[in-house]
Design a protein around this motif. Structure first.
Motif, PDB file in Angstrom:
ATOM      1  N   ALA A 102      -5.426  -0.717  -0.821  1.00 45.99           N
ATOM      2  CA  ALA A 102      -6.028  -2.455  -1.045  1.00 45.99           C
ATOM      3  C   ALA A 102      -6.178  -2.785   0.347  1.00 45.99           C
ATOM      4  O   ALA A 102      -7.672  -2.963   0.233  1.00 45.99           O
ATOM      5  N   LEU A 103      -5.751  -2.145   1.060  1.00 46.39           N
ATOM      6  CA  LEU A 103      -6.101  -2.718   2.156  1.00 46.39           C
ATOM      7  C   LEU A 103      -7.051  -2.083   3.194  1.00 46.39           C
ATOM      8  O   LEU A 103      -8.303  -3.042   4.024  1.00 46.39           O
ATOM      9  N   LEU A 104      -7.445  -0.940   2.681  1.00 46.99           N
ATOM     10  CA  LEU A 104      -8.505  -0.771   3.881  1.00 46.99           C
ATOM     11  C   LEU A 104      -9.885  -0.372   2.928  1.00 46.99           C
ATOM     12  O   LEU A 104     -11.217  -0.251   3.492  1.00 46.99           O
ATOM     13  N   ARG A 105      -9.134  -1.004   2.111  1.00 47.28           N
ATOM     14  CA  ARG A 105     -10.588  -1.145   1.279  1.00 47.28           C
ATOM     15  C   ARG A 105     -11.530  -2.443   1.731  1.00 47.28           C
ATOM     16  O   ARG A 105     -12.641  -2.609   0.984  1.00 47.28           O
ATOM     17  N   LEU A 106     -10.658  -3.733   1.793  1.00 48.35           N
ATOM     18  CA  LEU A 106     -11.089  -4.730   3.062  1.00 48.35           C
ATOM     19  C   LEU A 106     -12.247  -4.422   3.930  1.00 48.35           C
ATOM     20  O   LEU A 106     -11.845  -3.515   4.651  1.00 48.35           O
ATOM     21  N   PRO A 107     -12.661  -6.052   4.023  1.00 47.08           N
ATOM     22  CA  PRO A 107     -13.721  -5.524   5.357  1.00 47.08           C
ATOM     23  C   PRO A 107     -12.833  -5.843   6.566  1.00 47.08           C
ATOM     24  O   PRO A 107     -11.686  -6.685   6.440  1.00 47.08           O
ATOM     25  N   PRO A 108     -12.942  -5.090   7.469  1.00 48.74           N
ATOM     26  CA  PRO A 108     -12.369  -5.242   8.840  1.00 48.74           C
ATOM     27  C   PRO A 108     -11.729  -6.812   8.941  1.00 48.74           C
ATOM     28  O   PRO A 108     -10.850  -6.727   9.236  1.00 48.74           O
ATOM     29  N   PRO A 109     -12.688  -7.670   8.835  1.00 52.63           N
ATOM     30  CA  PRO A 109     -12.383  -9.360   9.212  1.00 52.63           C
ATOM     31  C   PRO A 109     -12.066  -9.505   7.946  1.00 52.63           C
ATOM     32  O   PRO A 109     -10.525 -10.523   8.651  1.00 52.63           O
ATOM     33  N   TYR A 110     -11.772  -9.614   7.200  1.00 55.13           N
ATOM     34  CA  TYR A 110     -10.924 -10.441   5.803  1.00 55.13           C
ATOM     35  C   TYR A 110     -10.053  -9.311   6.281  1.00 55.13           C
ATOM     36  O   TYR A 110      -8.549 -10.369   5.462  1.00 55.13           O
ATOM     37  N   ARG A 111      -9.618  -7.831   6.424  1.00 56.02           N
ATOM     38  CA  ARG A 111      -8.143  -7.308   6.334  1.00 56.02           C
ATOM     39  C   ARG A 111      -7.337  -7.555   7.711  1.00 56.02           C
ATOM     40  O   ARG A 111      -6.458  -8.162   7.608  1.00 56.02           O
ATOM     41  N   ARG A 112      -8.127  -7.992   8.999  1.00 58.84           N
ATOM     42  CA  ARG A 112      -6.731  -8.780  10.246  1.00 58.84           C
ATOM     43  C   ARG A 112      -6.893 -10.231   9.263  1.00 58.84           C
ATOM     44  O   ARG A 112      -6.137 -10.708  10.281  1.00 58.84           O
ATOM     45  N   THR A 113      -7.847 -11.065   8.958  1.00 61.91           N
ATOM     46  CA  THR A 113      -6.781 -12.548   9.084  1.00 61.91           C
ATOM     47  C   THR A 113      -6.302 -12.528   7.723  1.00 61.91           C
ATOM     48  O   THR A 113      -4.529 -13.141   8.157  1.00 61.91           O
ATOM     49  N   LEU A 114      -5.863 -11.256   7.049  1.00 62.34           N
ATOM     50  CA  LEU A 114      -4.499 -11.633   5.958  1.00 62.34           C
ATOM     51  C   LEU A 114      -3.813 -11.293   6.641  1.00 62.34           C
ATOM     52  O   LEU A 114      -2.614 -11.728   6.663  1.00 62.34           O
ATOM     53  N   LEU A 115      -3.759  -9.841   7.425  1.00 65.40           N
ATOM     54  CA  LEU A 115      -2.086  -9.308   8.404  1.00 65.40           C
ATOM     55  C   LEU A 115      -1.539 -10.620   8.916  1.00 65.40           C
ATOM     56  O   LEU A 115      -0.722 -10.657   9.319  1.00 65.40           O
ATOM     57  N   LEU A 116      -2.607 -11.173   9.878  1.00 67.37           N
ATOM     58  CA  LEU A 116      -2.373 -12.395  10.853  1.00 67.37           C
ATOM     59  C   LEU A 116      -1.741 -13.119  10.326  1.00 67.37           C
ATOM     60  O   LEU A 116      -0.907 -14.154  10.296  1.00 67.37           O
TER      61      LEU A 116
END
Length: 269
Positions: A102-116
């Motif tokens: 599910a994380l890898l399906r997110l666009p990179p900026p969205y994935r980074r924001t969610l992780l942070l």
């Protein structure tokens, strides 16, 4: 020994020991690739050592290295590397596989924001500053990322549950970055290579410039427009009528045979 008494190498080693184990797991959540996660952390610390006076004076050295790690991990150029074209084995735990997918399906900026936000625990303003985005764009990325993950994993609708599962997924991987002395020596070697490369480029550019100046014209010559008369040539002369003496000589030459010694020795009369 206080912080002010630490040598640059000791301060760097302390920062590495505190941040590297966490950052390598964050990079894995961002990329899903173990080797790339280690490489991202190592390159970030190499850059930190190259710019150590700047990093040491930063208000948040750990944040500086974290931003460098995330930017390297999410670089779009990795897709062109041969070893990153093949899929990597996902975690053995089904729940972990589902979350990472599910994380890898997110666009990179969205994935980074969610992780942070839900993984590291930063606020929206801090994330906006670190990712060089506006607060409204950051908030929208976080909202869309949560909606996308919740649509695939409804049991992670609560941010606290998502934080717990992200921590468990990261802790399940055994990822060990390179040791600080290795990173420092590698960074210094890269610095020397860059210096040599820059020197060769400067020498080549200087030689090319000198050669060009040597053979370049030293003044401008205006081209002659097409169809315009060219001046400065001698005038064209036309043969006029023969004089009386010339006509007699011409007639006399025509009356004799074309062969014989008399043609070679002209008469003087």
């Amino acid at each position: 020994m206080t912080h002010s008494q630490l040598t640059p190498a000791q301060a760097f080693d302390a920062l590495h020991g505190f941040c590297a184990p966490v950052l390598v797991r964050q990079a894995y959540l961002l990329t899903g690739r173990r080797a790339l996660a280690r490489e991202s952390v190592e390159r970030a610390f190499e850059l930190a050592w190259q710019r150590w006076p700047e990093v040491a004076r930063d208000r948040d050295p750990g944040g500086w290295v974290r931003a460098a790690t995330h930017e390297y991990a999410l670089s779009p150029w990795h897709r062109f590397r041969r070893r990153h074209r093949q899929p990597e084995a996902l975690p053995g735990d089904p729940a972990g596989r589902a979350l990472l997918d599910a994380l890898l399906r997110l666009p990179p900026p969205y994935r980074r924001t969610l992780l942070l936000h839900d993984g590291v625990g930063l606020g929206v303003r801090q994330i906006a500053a670190e990712t060089e985005a506006t607060t409204s764009a950051t908030a929208n990325r976080l909202r869309h990322a949560r909606e996308a993950v919740t649509a695939r994993l409804p049991d992670l609708a609560a941010p606290s549950d998502l934080h717990r599962r992200l921590t468990e997924l990261a802790a399940a991987e055994t990822l060990t970055p390179a040791l600080p002395p290795t990173i420092r020596s590698t960074g210094e070697r890269r610095d020397r290579q860059w210096v040599r490369t820059a020197a060769v480029l400067v020498t080549t550019l200087t030689g090319t410039t000198a050669l060009t100046l040597q053979h370049a014209p030293d003044h401008y010559e205006r081209p002659v427009p097409q169809g315009q008369a060219i001046h400065g040539l001698p005038p064209h002369t036309v043969q006029g009528p023969l004089s009386e003496k010339s006509r007699k000589l011409h007639k006399k030459l025509q009356s004799h045979l074309p062969h014989g010694p008399q043609r070679l020795t002209p008469s003087t009369d």
